[in-house]
Design a protein around this motif. Structure first.
Motif, PDB file in Angstrom:
ATOM      1  N   ASN A  28      26.074  46.095  38.115  1.00 22.94           N
ATOM      2  CA  ASN A  28      24.661  46.608  37.401  1.00 22.94           C
ATOM      3  C   ASN A  28      23.548  46.372  38.213  1.00 22.94           C
ATOM      4  N   ASP A  29      22.357  45.703  37.765  1.00 27.20           N
ATOM      5  CA  ASP A  29      21.257  45.483  38.379  1.00 27.20           C
ATOM      6  C   ASP A  29      21.605  44.867  39.940  1.00 27.20           C
ATOM      7  N   TYR A  30      22.604  44.279  40.202  1.00 31.10           N
ATOM      8  CA  TYR A  30      22.658  43.774  41.526  1.00 31.10           C
ATOM      9  C   TYR A  30      23.496  44.417  42.629  1.00 31.10           C
ATOM     10  N   LYS A  31      23.795  45.652  42.117  1.00 33.32           N
ATOM     11  CA  LYS A  31      24.599  46.814  43.000  1.00 33.32           C
ATOM     12  C   LYS A  31      25.898  46.222  43.686  1.00 33.32           C
ATOM     13  N   GLY A  32      26.553  45.295  42.967  1.00 35.04           N
ATOM     14  CA  GLY A  32      28.044  45.099  43.371  1.00 35.04           C
ATOM     15  C   GLY A  32      27.749  43.932  44.549  1.00 35.04           C
ATOM     16  N   ALA A  33      26.714  43.194  44.745  1.00 32.79           N
ATOM     17  CA  ALA A  33      26.642  42.284  45.648  1.00 32.79           C
ATOM     18  C   ALA A  33      27.778  41.076  45.283  1.00 32.79           C
ATOM     19  N   LEU A  34      28.208  40.361  46.424  1.00 36.41           N
ATOM     20  CA  LEU A  34      29.192  39.641  46.305  1.00 36.41           C
ATOM     21  C   LEU A  34      29.007  38.224  47.030  1.00 36.41           C
ATOM     22  N   TRP A  35      29.129  37.214  46.176  1.00 32.56           N
ATOM     23  CA  TRP A  35      29.099  35.781  46.590  1.00 32.56           C
ATOM     24  C   TRP A  35      30.512  35.259  46.881  1.00 32.56           C
ATOM     25  N   LEU A  36      30.907  34.333  47.740  1.00 31.40           N
ATOM     26  CA  LEU A  36      32.122  33.598  47.741  1.00 31.40           C
ATOM     27  C   LEU A  36      31.937  31.958  47.875  1.00 31.40           C
ATOM     28  N   PHE A  37      32.655  31.516  46.997  1.00 31.28           N
ATOM     29  CA  PHE A  37      32.699  29.930  46.907  1.00 31.28           C
ATOM     30  C   PHE A  37      33.963  29.455  47.416  1.00 31.28           C
ATOM     31  N   ASP A  38      33.929  28.650  48.584  1.00 30.23           N
ATOM     32  CA  ASP A  38      35.001  28.339  49.338  1.00 30.23           C
ATOM     33  C   ASP A  38      35.879  29.500  50.050  1.00 30.23           C
ATOM     34  N   CYS A  39      36.562  29.010  51.010  1.00 28.78           N
ATOM     35  CA  CYS A  39      37.282  30.290  51.701  1.00 28.78           C
ATOM     36  C   CYS A  39      38.568  29.742  52.269  1.00 28.78           C
ATOM     37  N   GLY A  40      39.574  29.238  51.498  1.00 26.61           N
ATOM     38  CA  GLY A  40      40.779  28.820  52.049  1.00 26.61           C
ATOM     39  C   GLY A  40      41.577  29.871  52.900  1.00 26.61           C
ATOM     40  N   GLU A  41      42.388  29.462  53.548  1.00 32.45           N
ATOM     41  CA  GLU A  41      43.409  30.150  54.237  1.00 32.45           C
ATOM     42  C   GLU A  41      44.071  31.416  53.343  1.00 32.45           C
ATOM     43  N   ALA A  42      43.804  32.851  54.135  1.00 33.06           N
ATOM     44  CA  ALA A  42      44.409  33.813  53.515  1.00 33.06           C
ATOM     45  C   ALA A  42      43.448  34.435  52.658  1.00 33.06           C
ATOM     46  N   THR A  43      42.226  34.075  52.554  1.00 29.60           N
ATOM     47  CA  THR A  43      41.268  34.569  51.336  1.00 29.60           C
ATOM     48  C   THR A  43      40.927  36.029  51.801  1.00 29.60           C
ATOM     49  N   GLN A  44      40.839  36.212  52.905  1.00 22.89           N
ATOM     50  CA  GLN A  44      40.815  37.990  53.257  1.00 22.89           C
ATOM     51  C   GLN A  44      42.002  38.819  52.854  1.00 22.89           C
ATOM     52  N   HIS A  45      43.196  38.189  53.047  1.00 24.50           N
ATOM     53  CA  HIS A  45      44.465  38.751  52.501  1.00 24.50           C
ATOM     54  C   HIS A  45      44.548  38.821  50.978  1.00 24.50           C
ATOM     55  N   LEU A  52      37.153  44.055  45.887  1.00 22.21           N
ATOM     56  CA  LEU A  52      36.080  43.456  46.496  1.00 22.21           C
ATOM     57  C   LEU A  52      36.045  43.959  47.994  1.00 22.21           C
ATOM     58  N   LYS A  53      34.621  44.032  48.397  1.00 24.93           N
ATOM     59  CA  LYS A  53      34.639  44.353  49.847  1.00 24.93           C
ATOM     60  C   LYS A  53      33.742  43.464  50.534  1.00 24.93           C
ATOM     61  N   LEU A  54      34.157  43.118  51.810  1.00 25.26           N
ATOM     62  CA  LEU A  54      33.482  42.149  52.841  1.00 25.26           C
ATOM     63  C   LEU A  54      31.909  42.893  52.982  1.00 25.26           C
ATOM     64  N   SER A  55      31.931  44.126  53.087  1.00 29.49           N
ATOM     65  CA  SER A  55      30.487  44.616  53.346  1.00 29.49           C
ATOM     66  C   SER A  55      29.580  44.444  52.421  1.00 29.49           C
ATOM     67  N   LYS A  56      30.042  43.957  50.994  1.00 30.76           N
ATOM     68  CA  LYS A  56      29.010  43.433  49.804  1.00 30.76           C
ATOM     69  C   LYS A  56      28.719  42.138  49.967  1.00 30.76           C
ATOM     70  N   LEU A  57      29.411  41.302  51.051  1.00 27.69           N
ATOM     71  CA  LEU A  57      29.251  40.027  50.749  1.00 27.69           C
ATOM     72  C   LEU A  57      27.968  39.376  51.394  1.00 27.69           C
ATOM     73  N   GLU A  58      27.416  38.818  50.686  1.00 23.66           N
ATOM     74  CA  GLU A  58      25.884  38.439  50.974  1.00 23.66           C
ATOM     75  C   GLU A  58      25.724  36.665  51.258  1.00 23.66           C
ATOM     76  N   ARG A  59      26.515  35.919  50.575  1.00 24.78           N
ATOM     77  CA  ARG A  59      26.320  34.640  50.680  1.00 24.78           C
ATOM     78  C   ARG A  59      27.801  33.815  50.447  1.00 24.78           C
ATOM     79  N   ILE A  60      27.961  32.816  51.165  1.00 21.26           N
ATOM     80  CA  ILE A  60      29.413  32.060  51.115  1.00 21.26           C
ATOM     81  C   ILE A  60      28.708  30.557  50.775  1.00 21.26           C
TER      82      ILE A  60
END
Length: 305
Positions: A28-45, A52-60
């Motif tokens: 809604n108000d945040y237009k699909g923004a994405l934060w990621l908490f930790d990033c173990g092996e194969a996260t992108q897989h 989820l879209k990496l283009s929306k990723l703002e903070r890790i």
């Protein structure tokens, strides 16, 4: 908001659980923004099986530098660039995260086409963002490990539509301006102050995500009155001695923290690969005896709130 559990395992992946990664998606108000908490092996897989879209990723936010929490980070950073990501990205984490990122990107000759900022956090740090205040506190683990408390700032109150209709103001552009608290001059010359037609501000949600930890006071401080607490539960209560030796928590440890901190919902993650199949259900039952509103996350689970 939605919590997407991309990996819920501990130490090494299993067929049922990938290594740790949690995505917080704002709606809604945040237009699909994405934060990621930790990033173990194969996260992108894992992300390929979601919306989820990496283009929306703002903070890790990285809790600590053990491999099962960071080995997927170079791949995520690179793929975000390869997929056309242009907007700035900020990575937060313990001392050493900047060196890790620079070394892996440099050696692999991965060139990012977006601005990357790395912030090395410290105990007690407060990060003031437009929509949230993020509080950082150090936990108790074999290496430096942090927990993050995301407190959503208060939202504007609801527009008092019935009151406007009573005085003859019909829906239209004036409603949008009044909801923002602006002054509006109507066609008949009347001047309305938006602050008179908006209800009290609404409290925001509080989400707490902890890194690997033994039971410690800072975990309870971060979790106080949270809407959602995500806590590791690497071991069953019968393996308490092993949990302590390896600086981890049991299901009962997490449940007791949730009780003492008066949280609304507890979600368990970071489950050892020794617990397979039916044993996972035993973990949940064990925690619910102490804190009823407990849930056990599995890979690709989504919690909406």
């Amino acid at each position: 908001m939605e919590l997407h559990f991309l990996g819920t395992g501990a130490g090494v992946p299993s067929k049922q659980r990938n290594t740790t990664a949690i995505a917080l998606k704002f709606l809604n108000d945040y237009k699909g923004a994405l934060w990621l908490f930790d990033c173990g092996e194969a996260t992108q897989h894992q992300m390929l099986y979601t919306s989820l879209k990496l283009s929306k990723l703002e903070r890790i936010f990285i809790t600590h530098l053990h491999g099962d929490h960071i080995y997927g980070l170079p791949g995520v950073l690179g793929s975000r660039s390869f997929q056309g990501g242009k907007s700035p990205l900020t990575v937060y984490g313990p001392k050493g995260i900047d060196k890790f990122i620079k070394a892996t990107l440099s050696i692999s000759e991965t060139h990012l086409h977006y601005p990357l900022k790395v912030v090395e956090v410290e105990d007690g740090m407060s990060i003031d963002l437009k929509s949230h205040t993020v509080t950082v506190k150090e936990l108790e683990h074999a290496i430096q490990s942090f927990g993050y408390r995301m407190k959503e700032k208060k939202k504007p109150g609801s527009l008092l539509v019935d009151r406007l209709k009573e005085i003859g103001v019909k829906p239209g552009p004036a409603y949008a301006a009044l909801k923002k608290g602006e002054r509006v001059t109507l066609d008949d010359g009347r001047i309305l102050n938006g602050e008179d037609f908006v209800g009290p501000k609404k409290p925001g949600k509080t989400v707490v995500i902890l890194g690997d930890t033994r039971v410690c006071k800072n975990a309870e401080v971060l979790a106080e009155n949270a809407d959602i607490l995500v806590h590791e539960a690497t071991f069953m209560e019968s393996d308490r001695k092993i949990a302590y030796e390896y600086f981890h928590s049991t299901t009962v440890d997490a449940a007791r923290i949730a009780n003492r901190a008066n949280v609304s919902k507890l979600i368990l993650t970071h489950i050892s690969s020794r617990y397979q199949g039916e044993q996972s259900n035993l973990l949940l039952k064990e925690a619910r005896k102490v804190f009823k509103n407990t849930f056990l996350a599995s890979d690709l689970d989504i919690f909406t709130f």
